[in-house]
Design a protein around this motif. Structure first.
Motif, PDB file in Angstrom:
ATOM      1  N   TYR A   1      71.785  59.773  22.677  1.00 34.36           N
ATOM      2  CA  TYR A   1      73.186  59.736  22.236  1.00 34.36           C
ATOM      3  C   TYR A   1      74.088  60.030  23.433  1.00 34.36           C
ATOM      4  N   THR A   2      75.379  59.732  23.281  1.00 34.93           N
ATOM      5  CA  THR A   2      76.322  59.918  24.385  1.00 34.93           C
ATOM      6  C   THR A   2      77.687  60.299  23.851  1.00 34.93           C
ATOM      7  N   ASP A   3      78.634  60.520  24.738  1.00 33.70           N
ATOM      8  CA  ASP A   3      79.984  60.955  24.370  1.00 33.70           C
ATOM      9  C   ASP A   3      80.904  59.733  24.296  1.00 33.70           C
TER      10      ASP A   3
ATOM     11  N   THR B   1      74.283  54.858  33.503  1.00 33.47           N
ATOM     12  CA  THR B   1      73.729  56.203  33.600  1.00 33.47           C
ATOM     13  C   THR B   1      72.218  56.119  33.431  1.00 33.47           C
TER      14      THR B   1
ATOM     15  N   LEU C   1      74.256  60.838  29.392  1.00 30.04           N
ATOM     16  CA  LEU C   1      73.168  60.341  28.542  1.00 30.04           C
ATOM     17  C   LEU C   1      72.339  61.532  28.090  1.00 30.04           C
ATOM     18  N   ASN C   2      72.327  61.784  26.803  1.00 30.40           N
ATOM     19  CA  ASN C   2      71.543  62.893  26.239  1.00 30.40           C
ATOM     20  C   ASN C   2      70.248  62.354  25.642  1.00 30.40           C
TER      21      ASN C   2
ATOM     22  N   TYR D   1      70.925  50.575  25.680  1.00 29.68           N
ATOM     23  CA  TYR D   1      69.883  51.485  26.157  1.00 29.68           C
ATOM     24  C   TYR D   1      68.651  50.677  26.560  1.00 29.68           C
TER      25      TYR D   1
ATOM     26  N   TYR E   1      77.188  50.196  23.748  1.00 32.00           N
ATOM     27  CA  TYR E   1      76.182  50.932  24.503  1.00 32.00           C
ATOM     28  C   TYR E   1      74.878  50.131  24.503  1.00 32.00           C
TER      29      TYR E   1
ATOM     30  N   THR F   1      77.229  51.351  29.593  1.00 31.73           N
ATOM     31  CA  THR F   1      78.359  51.498  28.673  1.00 31.73           C
ATOM     32  C   THR F   1      79.420  50.462  29.007  1.00 31.73           C
TER      33      THR F   1
ATOM     34  N   PRO G   1      79.505  58.076  31.048  1.00 31.36           N
ATOM     35  CA  PRO G   1      79.265  59.154  30.077  1.00 31.36           C
ATOM     36  C   PRO G   1      77.868  59.748  30.238  1.00 31.36           C
TER      37      PRO G   1
ATOM     38  N   LEU H   1      71.361  53.850  30.423  1.00 29.31           N
ATOM     39  CA  LEU H   1      72.450  53.556  29.488  1.00 29.31           C
ATOM     40  C   LEU H   1      73.541  52.781  30.224  1.00 29.31           C
TER      41      LEU H   1
ATOM     42  N   SER I   1      68.572  58.410  33.112  1.00 26.87           N
ATOM     43  CA  SER I   1      68.012  59.744  32.880  1.00 26.87           C
ATOM     44  C   SER I   1      67.055  60.128  34.005  1.00 26.87           C
TER      45      SER I   1
END
Length: 287
Positions: free
Chosen positions: A167-169, A259, A149-150, A195, A193, A234, A147, A232, A261
């Motif tokens: 946050y993520t989907d 994921t 990673l925002n 982080y 999740y 997941t 997913p 992240l 960043s």
């Protein structure tokens, strides 16, 4: 030893003496001691189907067990019906799962020889009895997309001693795969999740996918300046549906995706009063 067990053992001995393939059981006269392994019978039939019909020495078919007279059982029709005045016997109760009819076998000595009589080799069951199992290892080999990673603020820097939002989907993903010749639909759902904020602090582990500003609830506060990345991890749970069965089954195990960043700087900013807007062009000298 019970009568059922005796029938089972005797059947194994007879199968061995006859030189036939051991399917794991025998059929007693009253149909109570049928202990054939349905999955093994299905596998044998599938492999036998690879032989051309002209050269085949054994035929397998699934059809009902039918009674024509008391204590007389015969092979039913391929459409699930029985001969005239026949009554299906021993159909499994499978709930939402599909019913698997009994397996029958006939043999011949050579491709030119006539076929022998049909004989029952298992008692049938439910779809779960013959369908392959998607293991945790199979699940982990699937190309589950990691997913997004925002990170907020969505820039190449964040402020020290201020919340950096993540946050993520949480949407499930659906994939298809092939398992032992069966098409399998797999639904993977993110369930946890983790982080890692890249600054040596304890990772944040949560079941909450988070939300963007202003309703954010997953974040981290950096206490030191420097360049960082956020990773992240997941964890996914899964369920699957094999073609030919309407039932969904849970995967016994989980999978993970990762994921990371893009790098960003943790910086310090100070505020001061200025005479004009710093968005003006040209930029004022005191900005």
């Amino acid at each position: 030893m019970s009568v059922r067990a005796v029938a089972y053992v005797v059947g194994l001995v007879l199968a061995s003496v006859a030189g036939g393939r051991d399917l794991g059981g025998a059929v007693s006269a009253d149909r109570a001691a049928i202990d054939m392994n349905v999955a093994v019978a299905e596998d044998v039939a599938r492999r036998n189907a690879a032989v051309s019909s002209a050269e085949r020495l054994v035929d397998y078919e699934r059809s009902p067990i039918c009674t024509t007279l008391p204590w007389v059982w015969v092979k039913g029709n391929l459409d699930g019906s029985c001969p005239i005045d026949g009554t299906p016997f021993g159909t499994a109760e499978c709930g939402e799962d599909s019913v698997v009819l009994a397996m029958w076998r006939r043999q011949r000595a050579t491709p030119a020889s006539p076929w022998g009589e049909w004989e029952q080799v298992d008692r049938g069951g439910c779809g779960a009895d013959i369908l392959p199992v998607l293991t945790a290892e199979d699940f982990r080999r699937l190309p589950i997309p990691a997913p997004v990673l925002n990170v907020q603020p969505a820039a190449d820097w964040v402020l020290v001693n201020m919340e950096t939002i993540v946050y993520t989907d949480p949407s499930p993903v659906t994939l298809t795969t092939d398992l032992l010749g069966y098409q399998v639909t797999v639904e993977a759902t993110p369930t946890r999740y983790t982080y890692d904020f890249g600054d040596g602090s304890k990772p944040l582990v949560t079941t909450d996918p988070g939300s963007p500003y202003p309703a954010f609830d997953t974040f981290h506060v950096y206490r030191a300046l420097g360049t960082r990345t956020i990773t992240l991890t997941t964890e996914w749970s899964g369920r699957y549906q094999v073609a030919g069965s309407p039932a969904w089954r849970d995967v016994d195990g989980t999978a993970q995706t990762t994921t990371t960043s893009a790098p960003f700087d943790v910086v310090e900013r100070t505020s001061k009063l200025v005479a004009e807007l710093c968005t003006a062009v040209p930029t004022p000298d005191d900005c």
